[in-house]
Design a protein around this motif. Structure first.
Motif, PDB file in Angstrom:
ATOM      1  N   THR A 170      -3.420   4.157  -5.268  1.00  8.85           N
ATOM      2  CA  THR A 170      -4.410   5.222  -5.356  1.00  8.85           C
ATOM      3  C   THR A 170      -3.842   6.557  -4.880  1.00  8.85           C
ATOM      4  O   THR A 170      -3.328   6.665  -3.769  1.00  8.85           O
ATOM      5  N   ASN A 171      -3.913   7.556  -5.737  1.00  2.00           N
ATOM      6  CA  ASN A 171      -3.506   8.929  -5.397  1.00  2.00           C
ATOM      7  C   ASN A 171      -2.067   9.034  -4.900  1.00  2.00           C
ATOM      8  O   ASN A 171      -1.737   9.904  -4.099  1.00  2.00           O
ATOM      9  N   PHE A 172      -1.191   8.169  -5.378  1.00  2.00           N
ATOM     10  CA  PHE A 172       0.208   8.125  -4.942  1.00  2.00           C
ATOM     11  C   PHE A 172       0.853   9.510  -4.994  1.00  2.00           C
ATOM     12  O   PHE A 172       1.486   9.953  -4.051  1.00  2.00           O
ATOM     13  N   PHE A 173       0.693  10.219  -6.110  1.00  2.00           N
ATOM     14  CA  PHE A 173       1.261  11.556  -6.277  1.00  2.00           C
ATOM     15  C   PHE A 173       0.193  12.636  -6.411  1.00  2.00           C
ATOM     16  O   PHE A 173       0.468  13.698  -6.952  1.00  2.00           O
ATOM     17  N   MET A 174      -1.011  12.413  -5.931  1.00  2.00           N
ATOM     18  CA  MET A 174      -2.087  13.389  -6.117  1.00  2.00           C
ATOM     19  C   MET A 174      -1.671  14.770  -5.619  1.00  2.00           C
ATOM     20  O   MET A 174      -1.123  14.920  -4.534  1.00  2.00           O
ATOM     21  N   SER A 175      -1.904  15.771  -6.428  1.00  2.00           N
ATOM     22  CA  SER A 175      -1.631  17.176  -6.094  1.00  2.00           C
ATOM     23  C   SER A 175      -0.152  17.476  -5.860  1.00  2.00           C
ATOM     24  O   SER A 175       0.180  18.469  -5.224  1.00  2.00           O
ATOM     25  N   ALA A 176       0.724  16.637  -6.345  1.00  2.00           N
ATOM     26  CA  ALA A 176       2.158  16.888  -6.184  1.00  2.00           C
ATOM     27  C   ALA A 176       2.524  18.171  -6.914  1.00  2.00           C
ATOM     28  O   ALA A 176       2.078  18.414  -8.024  1.00  2.00           O
ATOM     29  N   THR A 177       3.331  18.986  -6.277  1.00  2.00           N
ATOM     30  CA  THR A 177       3.757  20.253  -6.878  1.00  2.00           C
ATOM     31  C   THR A 177       5.221  20.212  -7.299  1.00  2.00           C
ATOM     32  O   THR A 177       5.796  21.229  -7.641  1.00  2.00           O
ATOM     33  N   THR A 178       5.797  19.034  -7.284  1.00  2.00           N
ATOM     34  CA  THR A 178       7.184  18.871  -7.685  1.00  2.00           C
ATOM     35  C   THR A 178       7.319  19.047  -9.199  1.00  2.00           C
ATOM     36  O   THR A 178       6.356  18.880  -9.935  1.00  2.00           O
ATOM     37  N   ASN A 194       0.827  -1.208   0.000  1.00  2.00           N
ATOM     38  CA  ASN A 194       0.000   0.000   0.000  1.00  2.00           C
ATOM     39  C   ASN A 194       0.862   1.259   0.000  1.00  2.00           C
ATOM     40  O   ASN A 194       1.533   1.561   0.983  1.00  2.00           O
ATOM     41  N   ILE A 195       0.834   1.980  -1.126  1.00  2.00           N
ATOM     42  CA  ILE A 195       1.510   3.279  -1.222  1.00  2.00           C
ATOM     43  C   ILE A 195       0.483   4.372  -1.538  1.00  2.00           C
ATOM     44  O   ILE A 195       0.820   5.425  -2.052  1.00  2.00           O
ATOM     45  N   SER A 196      -0.756   4.101  -1.199  1.00  2.00           N
ATOM     46  CA  SER A 196      -1.829   5.058  -1.462  1.00  2.00           C
ATOM     47  C   SER A 196      -1.501   6.412  -0.839  1.00  2.00           C
ATOM     48  O   SER A 196      -1.196   6.508   0.345  1.00  2.00           O
ATOM     49  N   ALA A 197      -1.527   7.453  -1.654  1.00  2.00           N
ATOM     50  CA  ALA A 197      -1.304   8.841  -1.217  1.00  2.00           C
ATOM     51  C   ALA A 197       0.045   9.049  -0.525  1.00  2.00           C
ATOM     52  O   ALA A 197       0.227  10.024   0.204  1.00  2.00           O
ATOM     53  N   MET A 198       0.999   8.171  -0.750  1.00  2.00           N
ATOM     54  CA  MET A 198       2.297   8.258  -0.070  1.00  2.00           C
ATOM     55  C   MET A 198       2.957   9.625  -0.250  1.00  2.00           C
ATOM     56  O   MET A 198       3.495  10.190   0.687  1.00  2.00           O
TER      57      MET A 198
END
Length: 182
Positions: free
Chosen positions: A143-151, A118-122
């Motif tokens: 699920t959503n691993f990188f959601m909203s990432a600003t990188t 599990n890496i969800s939203a990590m």
């Protein structure tokens, strides 16, 4: 708590440190004398929402035997650099939401071992520059691993058969350049 006491020593028999420092939002430093006991199986929420912590000393090591690091550094947005000593042992299965809203620099690629499921939203909301993640597990909830990432850039590598799926999911959730390195 604004400062972790330098004399803080956990008793030998302590079994659970879940949420131990959770919401210590004024705490800026983790004592260089603090150790995570080697027999602990979870570091869930250990420093969750400690928004003022700027440095993680190299004495903080996730011991073998830990199965969950979920929310461990959740919203620790002031951390400037993740030390190389923060590594997931081969016993970890859940690291969901571990680095939500963190913006630290990685001193080396961060490795997700085969044991993780599990890496969800990590890395949800992360601003980590040039984020390089090595994923060696192929049985993942991403699920959503990188959601909203600003990188600016996310580099994925490793032996996982899910790298392309992770990339495809991340493209929808972030504007970062995503590169798969074999």
């Amino acid at each position: 708590m604004e400062k972790m006491p330098d004399t803080l020593a956990l008793p030998n028999g302590i079994q659970d440190i879940t949420s131990m420092f959770m919401n210590c939002w004024k705490m800026k430093n983790i004592s260089t004398n603090f150790r995570i006991p080697s027999h602990i199986t979870s570091t869930e929420r250990l420093f969750s929402s400690c928004k003022a912590i700027e440095t993680i000393p190299s004495n903080i090591v996730i011991p073998n035997g830990v199965t969950s690091t979920s929310y461990m550094f959740y919203q620790c947005s002031a951390i400037k650099k993740l030390p190389a000593t923060i590594k997931l042992p081969s016993t970890v299965t859940d690291c969901s939401s571990m680095f939500v809203d963190c913006n630290f620099e990685l001193s080396e690629p961060f490795v997700v071992p085969e044991s993780v499921t599990n890496i969800s939203a990590m890395f949800h909301g992360t601003g980590t520059p040039n984020c390089h993640i090595v994923i060696n597990s192929s049985n993942l909830n991403t699920t959503n691993f990188f959601m909203s990432a600003t990188t600016d850039k996310i580099i994925l590598s490793g032996t996982s058969t899910q790298l392309q799926a992770i990339k495809d999911d991340a493209i929808v959730l972030t504007e970062a350049e995503i590169i798969i390195m074999q």
